[in-house]
Design a protein around this motif. Structure first.
Motif, short mmCIF file in Angstrom:
data_model
loop_
_atom_site.label_atom_id
_atom_site.label_comp_id
_atom_site.label_asym_id
_atom_site.label_seq_id
_atom_site.Cartn_x
_atom_site.Cartn_y
_atom_site.Cartn_z
N GLU A 99 0.81 -1.21 0.00
CA GLU A 99 0.00 0.00 0.00
C GLU A 99 0.85 1.27 0.00
O GLU A 99 0.50 2.26 -0.61
CB GLU A 99 -0.91 -0.02 1.23
N SER A 100 1.99 1.22 0.70
CA SER A 100 2.78 2.44 0.81
C SER A 100 3.89 2.53 -0.24
O SER A 100 4.74 3.41 -0.16
CB SER A 100 3.35 2.58 2.22
N GLN A 101 3.93 1.59 -1.20
CA GLN A 101 4.95 1.74 -2.25
C GLN A 101 4.31 1.90 -3.63
O GLN A 101 5.01 2.02 -4.62
CB GLN A 101 5.93 0.56 -2.24
N TYR B 158 -4.27 8.66 -1.79
CA TYR B 158 -4.39 8.06 -0.45
C TYR B 158 -5.70 8.40 0.26
O TYR B 158 -5.92 7.91 1.37
CB TYR B 158 -3.17 8.43 0.41
N THR B 161 -7.59 5.20 0.72
CA THR B 161 -6.82 4.35 1.65
C THR B 161 -7.04 4.81 3.08
O THR B 161 -7.32 4.01 3.97
CB THR B 161 -5.32 4.41 1.29
N THR B 206 2.87 5.59 7.07
CA THR B 206 2.69 5.49 5.62
C THR B 206 3.58 6.52 4.91
O THR B 206 4.22 6.21 3.90
CB THR B 206 1.21 5.71 5.23
N ASN B 209 7.18 5.33 4.97
CA ASN B 209 7.40 4.24 3.99
C ASN B 209 7.37 4.77 2.57
O ASN B 209 8.14 4.34 1.71
CB ASN B 209 6.33 3.16 4.16
N LEU B 210 6.46 5.71 2.35
CA LEU B 210 6.32 6.31 1.02
C LEU B 210 7.59 7.05 0.63
O LEU B 210 8.05 6.96 -0.52
CB LEU B 210 5.13 7.26 1.06
#
Lengths: 291, 265
Positions: A99-101, B158, B161, B206, B209-210
């Motif tokens: 989801e985060s990449q 996002y 999400t 998030t 990580n992004l």
């Protein structure tokens, strides 16, 4: 020839609070990975597997800060001094959380993002996108939104996005964690193809002992911030005492071998289902063991 | 997925093929003219025109209906309040205490309400027919820094999400007896606090990580990025752009020099 060479690598994350202490994660890691090798890394949670992965493409310590000592050299480039953007063309990385990449509106744009950052010609970007999607079997999903894909498809897409940078080394940090069995099989199918057909150097963190036993050339065990053992998977998976010491599980079929050895005093050391089937059939026929 | 998160309707109509920059400039010009004019007839023409553009561009009735459902309550409210609180000039149709309803203030109220609808529909001409990436590429081509464009694209990406995570955390907290729908508004807001904290932590993780994912795909490697599908400014785009600019200039002149559309009726 070693593609990845890690020598006495020590790393501590910066403290969470200004007056706090750095958080030590890696305590002198030594590891070397040969060209075309599939090295698996296993270890309990919190031993530094993800940090080690990030050190191989320079994100640790370049993006995370903190204190680093020792060397991580990938394809002759010290990852502490070579810019991450430059390393990205040599080392691809796939993270645990899809989801985060994945952040682009369509599959093809997701794969094109890396080559676009390199300023490549649109025709070459298109060629790379098509090739990478074909390798992971996702050509049919080009215009789909990544958020509409299944977990396995998302990870295959993340692999394609890395492959589009044409890396020599692919690092996968628990890419099948949280996926259903179908998703896990899809991802391992792609990884197997990359190993077999393209002889790509792969480093993969995984807890899937069955598949590591099947696909990996070597297995490195991490424990308390160090690599404590690197060996062929069958040798590690049949060493019950060692596995218990580091808190890891062997493939179920290896555990079956241990149970049978205990019961009948046999010396089975199988790690694959086929090996077990063959050995048990042979011994049942030969009368060494009885049903 | 909700229309709120996924406005673009894929297609290959003339509207879809139009360069996103031209569509954006059209939105700016049309909005400027609508804000300068007060005529009920101009607003009506703009609103009907926007519907025709949307329909000829292959935008579905479902999406057009969605915009109507979103804007109509506001339009009605504005029209009614305008008539009540802005006493009109001329002969009154109804006069009672402070209330003074005239054909003029009815027309003015309707014009203001229609202006809201027309502005919304003109904006949605752009949003319904332009993919997120083309939208960002268009804005970047018009001078928006790429990092801003990417930030905007990611924020849109996002939204669903984060909405999903919010729902997940809410359900998890409800399963542990957290009452979100009980009590007065202040109590309800306070009940959401554990969810907001969990959301913030998730959003931060998030984002971290992004940023790692972006860096590992060579983000920032080159000052000038290229694109898989670069924007092509076709002759038709140029023609339409010239038409939009000329029409805007002419209408602006007519409004400012001749007083066109100055009065509601």
């Amino acid at each position: 020839m070693a593609v990845i060479r890690i020598e006495d690598f020590f790393y501590a994350y910066p403290p969470l609070l200004p007056e706090g202490q750095p958080i030590e994660v890696l305590h002198g890691v030594n590891l070397s990975v040969e060209r075309g090798e599939f090295l698996a890394i296993m270890g309990p949670t919190g031993v530094g597997k993800t940090t080690l992965c990030l050190s191989m493409n320079g994100l640790v310590p370049q993006a995370t800060g903190g204190v680093a000592r020792g060397h991580v050299v990938v394809l002759g480039h010290d990852t502490r001094t070579t810019p991450v953007a430059e390393l990205a063309t040599r080392v691809g990385i796939v993270y645990q959380d899809p989801e985060s990449q994945l952040f682009c509106p369509t599959v093809e744009e997701e794969v094109a993002f890396g080559p676009e950052n390199l300023g490549l010609d649109p025709a070459e970007i298109a060629e790379r996108v098509s090739w990478a999607l074909q390798v992971v079997g996702m050509e049919a999903y080009r215009q789909r939104s990544p958020s509409h894909l299944s977990g396995g498809q998302k990870q295959r897409l993340a692999i394609a996005a890395s492959l589009a940078m044409l890396p020599k080394v692919l690092i996968l940090d628990e890419p099948t964690a949280g996926l259903d069995p179908v998703g896990q099989a899809e991802v391992f199918g792609v990884i197997e193809r990359l190993c077999r057909e393209r002889r790509m150097t792969i480093v993969m963190v995984s807890q899937d002992a069955e598949r590591i036993a099947r696909f990996a050339d070597r297995l490195a065990i991490m424990w308390q911030g160090r690599i404590v053992r690197v060996d062929a998977p069958p040798r590690i998976f049949t060493d019950q005492a060692f596995l218990e010491e580091v808190g890891l599980a062997a493939p179920q079929v290896s555990e079956l071998a241990v149970a049978l050895n205990r019961r009948w005093g046999t010396g089975y050391r199988f790690t694959l289902l086929e090996e077990a089937e063959e050995a048990l059939r042979r011994d049942l026929r030969g009368g060494q063991i009885s049903s | 997925m909700s229309l709120l998160y996924d406005l673009y309707q894929p297609g290959d109509s003339w509207l879809h093929r139009l360069d996103p920059r031209v569509k954006f400039i059209f939105v700016l010009c049309a909005s400027l003219l609508l804000l300068l004019m007060r005529s009920l007839w101009v607003m009506l023409i703009a609103l009907v025109g926007a519907q025709l553009i949307l329909l000829s561009g292959g935008i579905s009735w479902r999406r057009i209906g969605w915009v109507w459902r979103m804007t109509l309550p506001t339009m009605v409210l504005i029209a009614v309040l305008w008539v009540i609180f802005y006493p009109g000039e001329g002969q009154a149709l109804l006069s009672w205490r402070f209330l003074r309803i005239t054909p003029y203030n009815i027309a003015e109220g309707l014009a203001v309400a229609l202006r809201i609808g027309a502005l919304a529909f003109i904006l949605f001409i752009w949003l319904f027919s332009t993919s997120q990436s083309a939208l960002i590429r268009g804005l970047v081509a018009l001078g928006l820094p790429y990092t801003w464009g990417l930030t905007l694209a990611m924020a849109l990406r996002y939204l669903p999400t984060m909405a999903g995570i919010f729902q997940l955390i809410s359900d998890a907290q409800r399963a542990r007896a957290l009452e979100l729908d009980q009590g007065n508004p202040l109590r309800r807001a306070r009940a959401h606090l554990p969810i907001v904290v969990a959301m913030l932590i998730t959003a931060l993780r998030t984002a971290q990580n992004l940023s790692l994912a972006l860096a590992s795909r060579a983000f920032g490697a080159q000052r000038k990025r290229t694109h898989l599908h670069p924007l092509h400014f076709r002759p038709l785009d140029g023609l339409l752009l010239a038409g939009i600019l000329l029409a805007t200039a002419a209408l602006l002149w007519a409004r400012l020099a001749l007083g066109l559309g100055q009065e509601p009726l």
